[in-house]
Design a protein around this motif. Structure first.
Motif, PDB file in Angstrom:
ATOM      1  N   ARG A   1       0.814  -1.221   0.000  1.00  0.00           N
ATOM      2  CA  ARG A   1       0.000   0.000   0.000  1.00  0.00           C
ATOM      3  C   ARG A   1       0.844   1.267   0.000  1.00  0.00           C
ATOM      4  NH1 ARG A   1      -3.053  -2.884   4.081  1.00  0.00           N
ATOM      5  NH2 ARG A   1      -2.378  -1.370   5.629  1.00  0.00           N
ATOM      6  N   LEU A   2       2.136   1.132   0.283  1.00  0.00           N
ATOM      7  CA  LEU A   2       3.026   2.293   0.261  1.00  0.00           C
ATOM      8  C   LEU A   2       3.455   2.668  -1.152  1.00  0.00           C
ATOM      9  CD1 LEU A   2       5.383   1.388   3.245  1.00  0.00           C
ATOM     10  CD2 LEU A   2       3.451   2.986   3.277  1.00  0.00           C
ATOM     11  N   TYR A   3       3.304   1.736  -2.084  1.00  0.00           N
ATOM     12  CA  TYR A   3       3.739   1.971  -3.459  1.00  0.00           C
ATOM     13  C   TYR A   3       2.522   2.247  -4.335  1.00  0.00           C
ATOM     14  CZ  TYR A   3       8.326   0.629  -1.998  1.00  0.00           C
ATOM     15  OH  TYR A   3       9.538   0.604  -1.366  1.00  0.00           O
ATOM     16  N   PRO A   4       2.511   3.398  -4.980  1.00  0.00           N
ATOM     17  CA  PRO A   4       1.302   3.815  -5.696  1.00  0.00           C
ATOM     18  C   PRO A   4       1.063   3.070  -6.997  1.00  0.00           C
ATOM     19  CG  PRO A   4       3.021   5.457  -5.965  1.00  0.00           C
ATOM     20  CD  PRO A   4       3.550   4.430  -5.008  1.00  0.00           C
ATOM     21  N   ARG A   5      -0.230   2.910  -7.300  1.00  0.00           N
ATOM     22  CA  ARG A   5      -0.596   2.508  -8.659  1.00  0.00           C
ATOM     23  C   ARG A   5      -0.212   3.669  -9.574  1.00  0.00           C
ATOM     24  NH1 ARG A   5      -5.930   1.948  -6.404  1.00  0.00           N
ATOM     25  NH2 ARG A   5      -6.481   3.623  -7.840  1.00  0.00           N
ATOM     26  N   PRO A   6      -0.019   3.418 -10.861  1.00  0.00           N
ATOM     27  CA  PRO A   6       0.417   4.485 -11.772  1.00  0.00           C
ATOM     28  C   PRO A   6      -0.736   5.386 -12.209  1.00  0.00           C
ATOM     29  CG  PRO A   6       0.272   2.430 -12.958  1.00  0.00           C
ATOM     30  CD  PRO A   6      -0.028   2.106 -11.523  1.00  0.00           C
ATOM     31  N   ASP A   7      -1.474   5.898 -11.237  1.00  0.00           N
ATOM     32  CA  ASP A   7      -2.523   6.869 -11.537  1.00  0.00           C
ATOM     33  C   ASP A   7      -2.642   7.821 -10.352  1.00  0.00           C
ATOM     34  OD1 ASP A   7      -4.353   5.753  -9.536  1.00  0.00           O
ATOM     35  OD2 ASP A   7      -4.765   4.154 -10.965  1.00  0.00           O
ATOM     36  N   VAL A   8      -3.385   8.895 -10.537  1.00  0.00           N
ATOM     37  CA  VAL A   8      -3.458   9.938  -9.513  1.00  0.00           C
ATOM     38  C   VAL A   8      -4.093   9.413  -8.228  1.00  0.00           C
ATOM     39  CG1 VAL A   8      -4.483  12.177  -8.934  1.00  0.00           C
ATOM     40  CG2 VAL A   8      -3.420  11.835 -11.177  1.00  0.00           C
ATOM     41  N   GLU A   9      -5.226   8.727  -8.315  1.00  0.00           N
ATOM     42  CA  GLU A   9      -5.904   8.260  -7.113  1.00  0.00           C
ATOM     43  C   GLU A   9      -5.050   7.253  -6.349  1.00  0.00           C
ATOM     44  OE1 GLU A   9      -8.434   7.899  -3.989  1.00  0.00           O
ATOM     45  OE2 GLU A   9      -8.286   9.492  -5.487  1.00  0.00           O
ATOM     46  N   GLY A  10      -4.411   6.336  -7.078  1.00  0.00           N
ATOM     47  CA  GLY A  10      -3.526   5.376  -6.416  1.00  0.00           C
ATOM     48  C   GLY A  10      -2.369   6.063  -5.716  1.00  0.00           C
ATOM     49  N   SER A  11      -1.884   7.143  -6.299  1.00  0.00           N
ATOM     50  CA  SER A  11      -0.783   7.893  -5.694  1.00  0.00           C
ATOM     51  C   SER A  11      -1.234   8.621  -4.435  1.00  0.00           C
ATOM     52  CB  SER A  11      -0.206   8.880  -6.708  1.00  0.00           C
ATOM     53  OG  SER A  11       0.359   8.175  -7.798  1.00  0.00           O
ATOM     54  N   TRP A  12      -2.446   9.171  -4.453  1.00  0.00           N
ATOM     55  CA  TRP A  12      -2.982   9.797  -3.238  1.00  0.00           C
ATOM     56  C   TRP A  12      -3.115   8.767  -2.114  1.00  0.00           C
ATOM     57  CZ3 TRP A  12      -2.803  14.616  -2.012  1.00  0.00           C
ATOM     58  CH2 TRP A  12      -3.037  15.634  -2.936  1.00  0.00           C
ATOM     59  N   LEU A  13      -3.639   7.591  -2.440  1.00  0.00           N
ATOM     60  CA  LEU A  13      -3.806   6.539  -1.434  1.00  0.00           C
ATOM     61  C   LEU A  13      -2.458   6.162  -0.820  1.00  0.00           C
ATOM     62  CD1 LEU A  13      -6.407   4.244  -3.242  1.00  0.00           C
ATOM     63  CD2 LEU A  13      -6.815   5.651  -1.201  1.00  0.00           C
ATOM     64  N   ALA A  14      -1.446   5.996  -1.670  1.00  0.00           N
ATOM     65  CA  ALA A  14      -0.112   5.634  -1.183  1.00  0.00           C
ATOM     66  C   ALA A  14       0.484   6.750  -0.328  1.00  0.00           C
ATOM     67  CB  ALA A  14       0.811   5.319  -2.350  1.00  0.00           C
ATOM     68  N   LEU A  15       0.257   7.993  -0.727  1.00  0.00           N
ATOM     69  CA  LEU A  15       0.776   9.119   0.053  1.00  0.00           C
ATOM     70  C   LEU A  15       0.203   9.108   1.467  1.00  0.00           C
ATOM     71  CD1 LEU A  15       2.346  11.757   0.409  1.00  0.00           C
ATOM     72  CD2 LEU A  15       0.371  12.961  -0.563  1.00  0.00           C
ATOM     73  N   PHE A  16      -1.106   8.961   1.582  1.00  0.00           N
ATOM     74  CA  PHE A  16      -1.722   8.999   2.915  1.00  0.00           C
ATOM     75  C   PHE A  16      -1.391   7.750   3.730  1.00  0.00           C
ATOM     76  CE2 PHE A  16      -3.927  12.626   1.188  1.00  0.00           C
ATOM     77  CZ  PHE A  16      -3.975  13.470   2.293  1.00  0.00           C
ATOM     78  N   GLU A  17      -1.170   6.625   3.090  1.00  0.00           N
ATOM     79  CA  GLU A  17      -0.696   5.430   3.798  1.00  0.00           C
ATOM     80  C   GLU A  17       0.701   5.682   4.364  1.00  0.00           C
ATOM     81  OE1 GLU A  17      -1.042   1.594   5.297  1.00  0.00           O
ATOM     82  OE2 GLU A  17      -2.578   2.620   4.133  1.00  0.00           O
ATOM     83  N   THR A  18       1.559   6.299   3.556  1.00  0.00           N
ATOM     84  CA  THR A  18       2.916   6.628   3.994  1.00  0.00           C
ATOM     85  C   THR A  18       2.879   7.611   5.159  1.00  0.00           C
ATOM     86  OG1 THR A  18       3.713   6.280   1.732  1.00  0.00           O
ATOM     87  CG2 THR A  18       5.170   7.500   3.213  1.00  0.00           C
TER      88      THR A  18
END
Length: 198
Positions: free
Chosen positions: A142-159
């Motif tokens: 969950r720390l590594y984002p999917r290659p899209d904006v929403e996946g990156s937001w999710l990874a950011l907040f998990e981090t």
């Protein structure tokens, strides 16, 4: 490698079969002074019988408030940039900044290990689940984002969630002050930024 003010000869040996050992050559006087090290240590050869009878003491890195605050502030500085790039759907620099947040997270995870266990863990996050068991494969993914904006937001907040927890544990265990105001201000900013850009 430096031990106190002395330069120690060292050798990294990779044996057939793949085992790797770092050898350090201490002089007899250093052995008699009971080497303090943040790493687990075992004496393989002691011709002068100078090594102490008991185990070597291991010591956590001598870090203080200034270094802790710097690490926390650098983490939040990087999260700010991840959020700004994500709000523009600019994924390449967002991903680069996300990697920088993960570097700071790893530094905090290592610090937590040093504070709670008294010695440094393996470097560069090697074998992480073995010495940070709360970081299982699911949490790591969950720390590594999917290659899209929403996946990156999710990874950011998990981090962010993981960094906050680790940093507060370190602060409590080491008697340090966590930069709560920086945390609160930037977390609120990022949450609003995410909402506005979605």
């Amino acid at each position: 490698y430096r031990h106190s003010e002395a330069r120690l000869p060292t050798r990294l040996v990779i044996f057939s079969g793949g085992d790797k050992v770092d050898f350090a050559f201490y002089d007899a006087r250093s052995m008699a002074e009971r080497i303090g090290t943040p790493f687990p240590l075992r004496v393989l050869l002691d011709k002068d019988d100078a090594a102490p009878a008991g185990p070597f003491r291991t010591t956590a890195w001598q870090r203080g408030q200034s270094e802790f605050t710097t690490l926390v502030e650098e983490f939040w500085f990087e999260t700010y940039h991840v959020g700004k790039y994500l709000s523009r759907a600019d994924l390449w620099p967002a991903r680069a900044r996300q990697e920088a947040t993960l570097e700071r997270l790893l530094a905090m995870i290592e610090w937590r290990h040093e504070v709670t266990r008294g010695f440094a863990p393996p470097s560069d996050g090697k074998a992480l689940p073995s010495w940070a068991p709360d970081l299982t494969g699911d949490r790591m993914s969950r720390l590594y984002p999917r290659p899209d904006v929403e996946g990156s937001w999710l990874a950011l907040f998990e981090t962010i969630d993981l960094f906050r927890r680790m940093a507060r544990e370190v602060a409590a265990a080491a008697g340090l002050r966590y930069a709560s105001e920086v945390d609160r201000n930037l977390y609120e900013f990022l949450a609003e930024l995410r909402q506005r850009s979605s």
